[in-house]
Design an enzyme around this catalytic site. Structure first.
Site, PDB file in Angstrom:
ATOM      1  CG  HIS A   1     -11.609   9.681 -12.417  1.00 58.89           C
ATOM      2  ND1 HIS A   1     -12.839   9.175 -12.078  1.00 58.89           N
ATOM      3  CD2 HIS A   1     -11.139   8.876 -13.395  1.00 58.89           C
ATOM      4  CE1 HIS A   1     -13.112   8.116 -12.824  1.00 58.89           C
ATOM      5  NE2 HIS A   1     -12.097   7.900 -13.634  1.00 58.89           N
TER       6      HIS A   1
ATOM      7  CB  CYS B   1      -0.965   0.004   1.173  1.00 61.17           C
ATOM      8  SG  CYS B   1      -2.237  -1.268   1.034  1.00 61.17           S
TER       9      CYS B   1
ATOM     10  CD  GLU C   1      -8.771   0.874   1.254  1.00 63.18           C
ATOM     11  OE1 GLU C   1      -8.151  -0.209   1.146  1.00 63.18           O
ATOM     12  OE2 GLU C   1      -8.246   1.919   1.674  1.00 63.18           O
TER      13      GLU C   1
HETATM   14 ZN   LIG Z   1      -5.423   1.230  -1.105  1.00 60.26          ZN
END
Ligand SMILES: [Zn+2]
Length: 120
Positions: free
Chosen positions: A68, A24, A107
């Site tokens: 975005h 990550c 997520e």
């Molecule tokens: Zn992530």
């Protein structure tokens, strides 16, 4: 009764405080799923807790800030964990939607957080 409205947006992020070898730490993206929950009594005439359209209208400017984008570039999201994103959303929605009782941020379909204002 509680109602919810679900939104999705696509953003990039990385987590600056994890170890250098953590995946990550690298820039990557998610199709985030957000659900905003509103609690209240049924309006006896309208038969609803809140107008879904009102929730959508409150969400719209946040989506414009998040979709975005690279989350790390947004003030307050320098460390854009799902947890911090949920708090960030709460603090921007709650003033316009006092009956907000829960923010969910996912997520992906299997990982998410629930925030109910514990840190306010
Ligand atoms: Zn992530």
């Amino acid at each position: 009764m509680e109602i919810f409205k679900k939104f999705t947006f696509d953003s990039a992020h990385y987590l600056p405080h994890v170890s250098a070898t953590h995946k990550c730490r690298r820039m990557h993206g998610h199709t985030y799923i957000v659900r905003l929950f509103v609690a209240g009594d049924l309006d006896p005439v309208l038969g609803w807790v809140a107008d879904f359209g009102d929730v959508k209208a409150i969400w719209k400017p946040l989506e414009e800030q998040l979709d975005h984008r690279t989350l790390n570039d947004i003030p307050g999201l320098e460390n854009p964990t799902a947890e911090n994103l949920a708090i960030w959303i709460w603090r921007r929605v709650k003033p316009s939607l006092p009956a907000l009782c829960r923010v969910e941020v996912c997520e992906n379909p299997s990982s998410g957080v629930i925030y109910q204002g514990e840190y306010e």
